[in-house]
Design a protein around this motif. Structure first.
Motif, PDB file in Angstrom:
ATOM      1  N   LEU A 169      -5.729 -26.049  -9.668  1.00  0.00           N
ATOM      2  CA  LEU A 169      -5.721 -26.626  -8.329  1.00  0.00           C
ATOM      3  C   LEU A 169      -6.922 -26.091  -7.560  1.00  0.00           C
ATOM      4  CD1 LEU A 169      -1.935 -26.251  -7.322  1.00  0.00           C
ATOM      5  CD2 LEU A 169      -3.019 -27.869  -8.891  1.00  0.00           C
ATOM      6  N   ASP A 170      -7.882 -26.970  -7.297  1.00  0.00           N
ATOM      7  CA  ASP A 170      -9.096 -26.524  -6.621  1.00  0.00           C
ATOM      8  C   ASP A 170      -8.976 -26.755  -5.118  1.00  0.00           C
ATOM      9  OD1 ASP A 170     -11.590 -25.686  -5.908  1.00  0.00           O
ATOM     10  OD2 ASP A 170     -12.690 -27.078  -7.209  1.00  0.00           O
ATOM     11  N   GLU A 171      -8.668 -25.720  -4.411  1.00  0.00           N
ATOM     12  CA  GLU A 171      -8.505 -25.777  -2.949  1.00  0.00           C
ATOM     13  C   GLU A 171      -7.629 -26.929  -2.505  1.00  0.00           C
ATOM     14  OE1 GLU A 171     -11.718 -24.960  -0.362  1.00  0.00           O
ATOM     15  OE2 GLU A 171     -12.862 -23.889  -1.886  1.00  0.00           O
ATOM     16  N   THR A 172      -6.523 -27.094  -3.200  1.00  0.00           N
ATOM     17  CA  THR A 172      -5.600 -28.163  -2.827  1.00  0.00           C
ATOM     18  C   THR A 172      -5.037 -27.917  -1.432  1.00  0.00           C
ATOM     19  OG1 THR A 172      -5.078 -28.431  -5.146  1.00  0.00           O
ATOM     20  CG2 THR A 172      -3.546 -29.424  -3.599  1.00  0.00           C
ATOM     21  N   ASP A 173      -5.031 -26.670  -1.008  1.00  0.00           N
ATOM     22  CA  ASP A 173      -4.462 -26.357   0.306  1.00  0.00           C
ATOM     23  C   ASP A 173      -5.394 -26.678   1.471  1.00  0.00           C
ATOM     24  OD1 ASP A 173      -6.102 -24.346  -0.735  1.00  0.00           O
ATOM     25  OD2 ASP A 173      -5.136 -22.759   0.457  1.00  0.00           O
ATOM     26  N   SER A 174      -6.694 -26.759   1.201  1.00  0.00           N
ATOM     27  CA  SER A 174      -7.574 -26.974   2.350  1.00  0.00           C
ATOM     28  C   SER A 174      -7.432 -28.410   2.837  1.00  0.00           C
ATOM     29  CB  SER A 174      -9.027 -26.653   2.003  1.00  0.00           C
ATOM     30  OG  SER A 174      -9.486 -27.508   1.007  1.00  0.00           O
ATOM     31  N   GLY A 175      -7.326 -28.551   4.136  1.00  0.00           N
ATOM     32  CA  GLY A 175      -7.151 -29.873   4.724  1.00  0.00           C
ATOM     33  C   GLY A 175      -5.693 -30.291   4.859  1.00  0.00           C
ATOM     34  N   LEU A 176      -4.768 -29.470   4.398  1.00  0.00           N
ATOM     35  CA  LEU A 176      -3.353 -29.819   4.544  1.00  0.00           C
ATOM     36  C   LEU A 176      -2.797 -29.225   5.832  1.00  0.00           C
ATOM     37  CD1 LEU A 176      -1.819 -29.246   0.982  1.00  0.00           C
ATOM     38  CD2 LEU A 176      -2.492 -31.399   2.059  1.00  0.00           C
ATOM     39  N   ASP A 177      -1.940 -29.996   6.519  1.00  0.00           N
ATOM     40  CA  ASP A 177      -1.288 -29.409   7.683  1.00  0.00           C
ATOM     41  C   ASP A 177      -0.178 -28.458   7.194  1.00  0.00           C
ATOM     42  OD1 ASP A 177       1.249 -30.733   7.362  1.00  0.00           O
ATOM     43  OD2 ASP A 177       0.342 -32.562   8.175  1.00  0.00           O
ATOM     44  N   ILE A 178       0.425 -27.734   8.123  1.00  0.00           N
ATOM     45  CA  ILE A 178       1.354 -26.669   7.732  1.00  0.00           C
ATOM     46  C   ILE A 178       2.547 -27.199   6.939  1.00  0.00           C
ATOM     47  CG2 ILE A 178       2.868 -24.845   8.636  1.00  0.00           C
ATOM     48  CD1 ILE A 178       0.790 -25.003  11.129  1.00  0.00           C
ATOM     49  N   ASP A 179       3.075 -28.362   7.398  1.00  0.00           N
ATOM     50  CA  ASP A 179       4.223 -28.923   6.686  1.00  0.00           C
ATOM     51  C   ASP A 179       3.825 -29.372   5.290  1.00  0.00           C
ATOM     52  OD1 ASP A 179       5.818 -28.458   8.824  1.00  0.00           O
ATOM     53  OD2 ASP A 179       5.637 -30.497   9.653  1.00  0.00           O
ATOM     54  N   ALA A 180       2.665 -30.032   5.224  1.00  0.00           N
ATOM     55  CA  ALA A 180       2.202 -30.546   3.934  1.00  0.00           C
ATOM     56  C   ALA A 180       1.975 -29.388   2.972  1.00  0.00           C
ATOM     57  CB  ALA A 180       0.923 -31.345   4.111  1.00  0.00           C
ATOM     58  N   LEU A 181       1.443 -28.305   3.488  1.00  0.00           N
ATOM     59  CA  LEU A 181       1.186 -27.129   2.660  1.00  0.00           C
ATOM     60  C   LEU A 181       2.495 -26.639   2.024  1.00  0.00           C
ATOM     61  CD1 LEU A 181      -0.926 -24.957   1.833  1.00  0.00           C
ATOM     62  CD2 LEU A 181      -0.148 -23.633   3.798  1.00  0.00           C
ATOM     63  N   ARG A 182       3.534 -26.596   2.848  1.00  0.00           N
ATOM     64  CA  ARG A 182       4.821 -26.137   2.358  1.00  0.00           C
ATOM     65  C   ARG A 182       5.373 -27.104   1.303  1.00  0.00           C
ATOM     66  NH1 ARG A 182       6.977 -23.875   7.280  1.00  0.00           N
ATOM     67  NH2 ARG A 182       7.202 -26.046   7.887  1.00  0.00           N
ATOM     68  N   ILE A 183       5.214 -28.396   1.576  1.00  0.00           N
ATOM     69  CA  ILE A 183       5.731 -29.407   0.649  1.00  0.00           C
ATOM     70  C   ILE A 183       5.009 -29.326  -0.691  1.00  0.00           C
ATOM     71  CG2 ILE A 183       5.850 -31.887   0.212  1.00  0.00           C
ATOM     72  CD1 ILE A 183       6.168 -32.135   3.352  1.00  0.00           C
ATOM     73  N   VAL A 184       3.669 -29.234  -0.614  1.00  0.00           N
ATOM     74  CA  VAL A 184       2.876 -29.154  -1.839  1.00  0.00           C
ATOM     75  C   VAL A 184       3.257 -27.910  -2.627  1.00  0.00           C
ATOM     76  CG1 VAL A 184       0.545 -28.628  -2.674  1.00  0.00           C
ATOM     77  CG2 VAL A 184       0.914 -30.559  -1.129  1.00  0.00           C
ATOM     78  N   ALA A 185       3.393 -26.781  -1.914  1.00  0.00           N
ATOM     79  CA  ALA A 185       3.736 -25.528  -2.584  1.00  0.00           C
ATOM     80  C   ALA A 185       5.110 -25.615  -3.234  1.00  0.00           C
ATOM     81  CB  ALA A 185       3.697 -24.384  -1.585  1.00  0.00           C
ATOM     82  N   SER A 186       6.063 -26.222  -2.519  1.00  0.00           N
ATOM     83  CA  SER A 186       7.414 -26.299  -3.093  1.00  0.00           C
ATOM     84  C   SER A 186       7.391 -27.233  -4.305  1.00  0.00           C
ATOM     85  CB  SER A 186       8.413 -26.716  -2.018  1.00  0.00           C
ATOM     86  OG  SER A 186       8.938 -27.986  -2.294  1.00  0.00           O
TER      87      SER A 186
END
Ligand SMILES: Nc1ncnc2c1ncn2[C@@H]1O[C@H](COP(=O)(O)OP(=O)(O)OP(=O)(O)O)[C@@H](O)[C@H]1O
Ligand SMILES: [Mg+2]
Lengths: 254, 483
Positions: A169-186
């Motif tokens: 995962l290459d910087e999949t977190d950059s550009g995600l809002d806080i909720d999206a970050l949590r969803i992607v991580a889960s």
């Protein structure tokens, strides 16, 4: 699962990776951090087999198989998945049709028939829910007109669909809002198993609170210069990279 | 782009042409050469009335006086009109009432092409087919069912015999004999083709389709299609075409005329897959076609959709004369060229009526060392108050040895008209290819996906069954590569 030995790689005859070593075992999550331009995306691209990156020395083995010998499509079929830092738009190509093609090709490589339409759609639905991906986006053209965050989430949706052995995962977190970050991580946590592995490239400690890594590595000037556990990420967040640059500089001077 | 991609793209396009077989069948072929006698022979073979023979002869005299065109974007090969045979027909028949009377060789030819002439087999009644083999129509399916609604769908030859008044009224009314060299030639020697008449207020209950096949050697194919949609009628019509692989070039010079009366709509789709020649440019069809429709009545609509993948040289500009007020003309085109193919295609939209609208969407795809040109004319007459045109011309290049060219001509004689033009040129990006291959997709298939995505807006215009065919055709046309 993945063994990288003394990997050297160049772009446009400029050496970017300069003797990189890494060992990733099944079931593990490795985080890779490091300053801009240190070679993190280069590593991802080299592992995935992008043509413009030339491997000048070293070896990469995936479950004992020489990865560097394989074409990009065969690496993907062997289970290497790269979630791109900047996913491209492919106008007019339906997301679903693209996934169906990809899945069928990966299955064919393993000697499996394509999924029946019904089973495929069932799987789409399941995975959409797992990574909370909007069905409307799934039916649109591949990344066309997607927002930055939507593109990143589409990468994770594809990851869920293709069930790779090794996901980068290459910087999949950059550009995600806080909720999206949590969803992607889960989503990623759901997909974690004892049989697969993740390499998570990130600049932010925050992601690693959700996706807890087994190891954290610091990539600097084309080499892994520090490895540790998740505490290393905390330390970096606190101190920045200067102390690492200094110590590396000192070591090199010796 | 990296070397591997380069190589792959270089080799793109070498897939064998799969319709290249010939059929061994007893033929009735006219001697080579073009003269008044040739025209008389054709007319006699078809048992035509005197007026039609005269009409043909008039066209021939015109043709003899005309110069070959010289405005195109490539050197036109010299064509020896005396070295062509202008009539070829399978022996036995001419008139067939049941399938049993069709030569089995011929039936199996169409079967091989995927065109079933057995009505039971034809897509459960969605499509009626007229199959034209060299110069004559072999079989028209579903005729009875169409007749119930008053729809006439038959070969041109039969229409001349059975509906002479309609033929006489409309033949040459949209494309005059003198229009251009190839239209004049066609008018003189046309052999067969399809005829459609949809009566007032009738929505044709199925897709109508004509399938053209050139088989005989050294013959030209000169078919003539005439479609008339009476007031309030609707018809969707599709033509497909293939030819055997031969080392000599063969000439195809068709004329298509469409007439839409008040409130009528005609949708005309073409999937053109004539033999394009081999990778060195040997052989292939010269496809010089004149297609034009007239929106004669108010609120009428004519829409051309074409997917052009075949022919050594394609040269066609399906146009619409927007005569009725509020009438609409559309042109959707995908032209794919590879190897040494040349395509010069586009449209002419002639706005005469008030508040007429036209839309042009052209997608060119060039691979190999081919050249692909869009040439379009939008003409707004002084009386075309409040008319609008929207033109979009996109070119996609595969590799860097091919060419894409755009020649949009505009003549506007009414200040209240609105014209919009957009043009783009793009290359298949290494990043797009890598994205797809990284997901396990074969590079050839990846190119196919990208090209189909690019052409989607046009493919969406095709009737469902044919859209699928056209998609496959685009993908196959780019296959056979990857080193
Ligand atoms: N295609 C390319 N052409 C030229 N230089 C390149 C190319 N790809 C990477 N580089 C160079 O290689 C170096 C490493 O780039 P890379 O993208 O791997 O860094 P990164 O660690 O991912 O950085 P970031 O944190 O900003 O994403 C940079 O100096 C970059 O400019
Ligand atoms: Mg990067």
């Amino acid at each position: 699962m993945l063994t990288i030995n003394n990997l050297h790689a160049a772009v446009e005859s400029q050496e970017i990776l300069k003797g990189l070593n890494l060992e990733v075992k099944a079931g593990e999550v490795h985080a890779i951090m490091g300053p801009n331009g240190s070679g993190k995306s280069t590593l991802g691209n080299v592992l995935a087999g992008r043509e413009s990156y030339e491997v000048t020395a070293g070896e990469v083995l995936l479950d004992g198989k020489d990865l560097l010998e394989l074409s990009p499509e065969d690496r993907a079929r062997e289970g290497v998945f790269l979630a791109f830092q900047y996913p491209v738009e492919i106008p007019g190509v339906s997301n679903i049709n693209f996934l169906k093609t990809a899945l069928s090709e990966i299955r064919a490589y393993k000697g499996l028939p394509p999924l029946e339409a019904r089973d495929f759609l069932k799987m789409v639905k399941e995975k959409q829910q797992l990574v909370e991906f909007d069905a409307k986006l799934a039916n649109r053209s591949l990344n066309e007109g997607f927002s930055g965050g939507e593109k990143k989430r589409n990468e994770i949706f594809q990851l869920a669909m293709l069930e790779p052995k090794l996901a980068i995962l290459d910087e999949t977190d950059s550009g995600l809002d806080i909720d999206a970050l949590r969803i992607v991580a889960s989503g990623v946590n759901h997909l974690r198993s004892k049989d697969n592995a993740f390499i998570v490239i990130t600049h932010y400690q925050r992601l690693l609170e959700y996706i807890v890594p087994d190891f954290v590595h610091v990539l600097y000037k084309g080499r892994i210069v520090r490895s540790g556990t998740k505490e290393l990420a905390l330390e970096l967040e606190e101190k920045g990279y200067d102390w690492i640059k200094e110590t590396v500089g000192a070591e090199n001077a010796v | 782009m990296s070397t591997k991609d380069d190589e792959m793209l270089k080799e793109l396009a070498l897939e064998e042409y799969k319709y290249g077989f010939t059929t061994d069948i007893e033929m009735d072929i006219a001697p080579k050469g073009l003269s008044e006698d040739t025209v008389r022979l054709i007319s006699a073979k078809k048992n035509e009335p005197e007026w039609l023979l005269e009409w043909r002869l008039k066209a021939l005299r015109h043709f003899m006086k005309m110069d070959m065109p010289a405005w195109q974007n490539f050197t036109l090969p010299e064509i020896d009109f005396q070295d062509i045979s202008y009539y070829a027909a399978p022996k036995a028949k001419p008139k067939l009432n049941s399938l049993d009377e069709v030569d089995p060789e011929l039936l199996s030819t169409f079967e091989k092409l995927g065109i079933p002439l057995d009505e039971q087999k034809v897509l459960a009644g969605v499509v009626a087919v007229d199959a034209v083999f060299d110069s004559v129509s072999v079989k028209t399916t579903f005729r009875e069912k169409l007749k119930e609604q008053g729809v006439i769908f038959c070969s041109f030859g039969e229409a001349v015999q059975e509906h002479p008044e309609l033929v006489k009224q409309y033949l040459g009314s949209v494309v005059p004999q003198t229009d251009n060299v190839y239209a004049a030639l066609n008018s003189a020697v046309f052999s067969d083709g399809s005829f459609v008449y949809i009566p007032k207020g009738v929505r044709c209950p199925m897709e109508l389709s004509t399938y053209f096949r050139i088989n005989a050697e050294n013959t030209g194919q000169f078919e003539r299609t005439l479609i008339i949609a009476d007031e309030g009628a609707y018809v969707s019509y599709l033509e497909g075409c293939t030819a055997p692989m031969r080392d000599e070039n063969q000439l195809h010079a068709a004329v298509v005329e469409l007439i839409a009366l008040k409130d009528a709509e005609i949708k005309y789709s073409t999937v053109q897959n004539w033999y394009p020649g081999d990778k060195d440019g040997k052989g292939g069809i010269y496809n010089f076609v004149t297609k034009r429709g007239i929106c004669k009545g108010d609120n009428s609509k004519i829409s051309w959709t074409q997917v052009e993948t075949g022919s050594a040289i394609t040269w066609k500009y399906p146009g619409v004369i927007l005569k009725g007020d509020h009438s609409v003309g559309e042109f959707y085109s995908v032209a794919l060229t590879r190897n040494k193919q040349l395509a010069d295609t586009g449209t002419k939209m002639i706005h005469l009526g008030k508040h007429t609208r036209s839309k042009i969407v052209s997608k060119g795809i060039s691979a190999g060392t081919s050249h692909n040109s869009y040439r379009g004319l939008v003409k707004i007459g002084p009386g075309a108050e409040g008319s609008r045109n929207f033109t979009q011309c996109d070119s996609l290049l595969i590799g860097d040895r091919c060419g894409a060219h755009t020649f949009p001509y505009i003549e506007n004689r009414n200040r209240t008209a609105t014209l919009e033009h957009e043009a783009t040129t793009s290359k298949i990006g290494e990043d797009q290819l890598f994205y797809l291959t990284q997901r396990g997709i074969d590079p050839e298939k990846a190119v196919g996906l990208i090209v189909n995505g690019y052409a989607k807006e046009v493919l969406n215009q095709l009737p469902m069954e044919f859209a699928v065919e056209a998609q496959k055709l685009l993908a196959i046309s780019l296959e056979g590569s990857v080193g």
